[in-house]
Design an enzyme around this catalytic site. Structure first.
Site, PDB file in Angstrom:
ATOM      1  N   SER A   1      -1.993   2.760   4.201  1.00 29.49           N
ATOM      2  CA  SER A   1      -1.594   1.368   4.169  1.00 29.49           C
ATOM      3  C   SER A   1      -1.105   0.838   5.519  1.00 29.49           C
ATOM      4  O   SER A   1      -0.843  -0.351   5.656  1.00 29.49           O
ATOM      5  CB  SER A   1      -0.469   1.207   3.129  1.00 29.49           C
ATOM      6  OG  SER A   1       0.682   1.968   3.493  1.00 29.49           O
TER       7      SER A   1
ATOM      8  N   LYS B   1       5.366  -1.956  11.297  1.00 29.85           N
ATOM      9  CA  LYS B   1       4.796  -2.210   9.972  1.00 29.85           C
ATOM     10  C   LYS B   1       5.706  -3.146   9.184  1.00 29.85           C
ATOM     11  O   LYS B   1       6.935  -3.067   9.277  1.00 29.85           O
ATOM     12  CB  LYS B   1       4.609  -0.880   9.234  1.00 29.85           C
ATOM     13  CG  LYS B   1       3.834  -0.972   7.925  1.00 29.85           C
ATOM     14  CD  LYS B   1       3.608   0.415   7.343  1.00 29.85           C
ATOM     15  CE  LYS B   1       2.844   0.371   6.019  1.00 29.85           C
ATOM     16  NZ  LYS B   1       2.608   1.718   5.472  1.00 29.85           N
TER      17      LYS B   1
ATOM     18  N   SER C   1      -0.683   7.488   4.757  1.00 30.70           N
ATOM     19  CA  SER C   1      -0.787   6.105   5.218  1.00 30.70           C
ATOM     20  C   SER C   1      -0.560   5.919   6.702  1.00 30.70           C
ATOM     21  O   SER C   1      -0.771   4.823   7.223  1.00 30.70           O
ATOM     22  CB  SER C   1       0.195   5.223   4.437  1.00 30.70           C
ATOM     23  OG  SER C   1      -0.174   5.158   3.085  1.00 30.70           O
TER      24      SER C   1
END
Length: 490
Positions: A154, A79, A178
């Site tokens: 996210s 990420k 997330s």
């Protein structure tokens, strides 16, 4: 042998690498071919690293020397808010889009020590604020199961990368779901770890008391492998948990060789807004655990229904404070104005997207002198009540289950005009972050929806994944892994 990325797990890939069925370089090149074919539409990756094949060759030397670990030569997606030294890390925000990391996150160092191959940095909601990966400064990521739908957020880019065969596993960060929500939307396993079990050093901070780095993977075993690699005490993060505390937690409540009692808080589940198919799937999941021999006990968690409300006071407050450093003076984007105050206004106005600006404003408000006690302190008090609810519940049950999300993956653009509707996507996941406890989302089935973007009757159908969320007491990821494996038949 032919490499089947759809079926290949970290565990099986390791076995093939050790046996010499294929090399780490061949595996990585297959992954890169898949990324080249699918990423232009899915947009899981912001950047594919140009040195990943070289890393794979280096990993192969370790394998050839007989010194490999399970993660040696395994392609992973990272990420964009987790620092890798020498690589850009932007948290998918214009405010630091050209920031090059000066050091690596502790989780990254531990994966590097195992010889993992980092394919690239994945898309995410701007500054990790969002539940759909539609808020990225680089544009939205699409769900590999239906490209008219979101992958969740996210950490949607990390989940989409694994689901499309662009990595065998990934790292994400979880602040209110997330990791778990995108894992559910993309048919994967997502682990939110006990707060403090994995170092946050090198994670671009959103909410200091809520964030946790964790794995997204195809199987529970793979998630466990990554977790065992990245966990542990870190002198760079004073909140990390000593191993003795983990051992004490397991000693306090031994569960070896016994069937667990699983708690079901029905009053939290049967709420307005939950999709009928999600509710039916959850009931089927409960039935599956009963069939496996588990005792099911209905429990009450009287204050947990306030988790989302407390979260959207606590998180904006922490985010407002943490993101104040991005001001156009110290580092990152600078948009010049006529005077210093204009620099602040222009830089933050142009650098942050709409959702981060909304939350920063809300957070500044709840931390202001006139409202701190009325809102932020009250939310902290509610947080303690919620944690106590779980503590009491775990005195009588070994685990608690909930749906991961109230709906399957929703359409791109469906909730962007209604922030409250978007926030409700976290209704079942936020409690774990409020209480700091470990939780895993595992695939629990599929539902059919219209594939037609307009939702017209008679359109082709698409199968969308659903997830089941399993919660355990602090430091008891071992319970999650055992239950998850039995549920999935691993």
């Amino acid at each position: 042998m032919k490499i089947d990325l759809e079926k290949l797990s970290i565990k099986s890939a390791h076995n093939h690498l050790v046996k010499g069925d294929f090399t780490a370089e061949e595996l990585t090149k297959n992954v890169l071919e898949n990324v080249a074919a699918k990423n232009p539409e899915i947009h899981a990756y912001i950047e594919v690293f140009d040195d990943c094949v070289a890393s794979a060759k280096q990993a192969q030397n370790t394998i050839d020397d007989g010194k490999s670990g399970v993660l040696t030569g395994i392609p992973l997606a990272i990420k964009d808010n987790i620092l890798i030294e020498g690589k850009k890390s932007s948290a998918a925000s214009k405010i630091i889009e050209n920031y090059t990391a000066a050091y690596s996150a502790t989780a990254i160092k531990r994966l590097e020590a195992e010889g993992s191959v980092f394919v690239g940095r994945t898309n995410m909601d701007d500054s990790a604020m969002g539940s759909s990966t539609e808020n990225s400064a680089y544009g939205p990521t699409k769900n590999p199961f239906d490209t008219t739908r979101v992958p969740g957020g996210s950490s949607g880019g990390s989940a989409a990368a694994v689901a499309m065969g662009g990595a065998l596993g990934a790292l994400g960060s979880d602040t209110a779901g997330s990791i778990r929500q995108p894992a559910s939307f993309c048919g994967l396993v997502g682990l939110k770890t006990t707060y403090g079990s994995v170092s946050r050093s090198g994670l671009i901070t959103l909410g200091s008391s809520l964030d946790q780095i964790g794995p997204i993977a195809k199987t529970v075993s793979d998630a466990e492998i990554i977790f065992n690699c990245i966990r542990g005490v870190d002198p760079m993060d004073s909140t990390t948990i000593p191993e003795a505390q983990y051992l004490a937690a397991r000693e306090e409540k031994k569960v070896s060789g016994k069937k667990f009692t699983i708690g079901v808080p029905l009053s939290l589940i049967e709420v307005p807004g939950i999709d009928a198919d999600v509710l039916e799937n959850f009931k089927q999941s409960v039935a599956r655990f009963k069939k496996l021999g588990y005792e099911i006990e209905e429990i009450e968690l009287p204050n947990v229904s306030y988790s989302l409300a407390a979260y959207y006071i606590l998180l904006p407050g922490e985010a407002s404070s943490n993101l104040a450093r991005f001001d156009g003076v110290k580092y990152g984007l600078k948009v010049a104005g006529e005077k210093l105050l204009d620099d602040y206004h222009k830089t933050r106005g142009e650098g942050f997207g709409e959702e981060p600006r909304r939350r920063i404003l809300l957070g500044t408000y709840v931390l202001s002198s006139g409202y701190y006690d009325a809102y932020y302190n009250k939310a902290q008090a509610v947080r303690r009540l919620i944690a106590n609810d779980f503590h009491k519940a775990f005195a009588s049950v070994d685990a608690i289950i909930l749906p991961t999300t109230p709906t399957p993956a929703f359409k791109l653009g469906e909730k962007t005009a209604d922030p409250v509707a978007m926030y409700l996507a976290d209704i079942f996941t936020a409690p774990a972050n409020i209480a700091n406890m470990p939780t895993i989302s595992v695939p629990s089935g599929f539902v059919e929806r219209d594939a037609d973007s307009a939702g017209r009757a008679g359109a082709n159908k698409v199968s969308l994944p659903l997830g089941l969320q399993i919660m355990a007491p602090l430091c008891r990821e071992d319970i999650l892994f055992r239950l998850g494996k039995e549920f999935l038949g691993e």
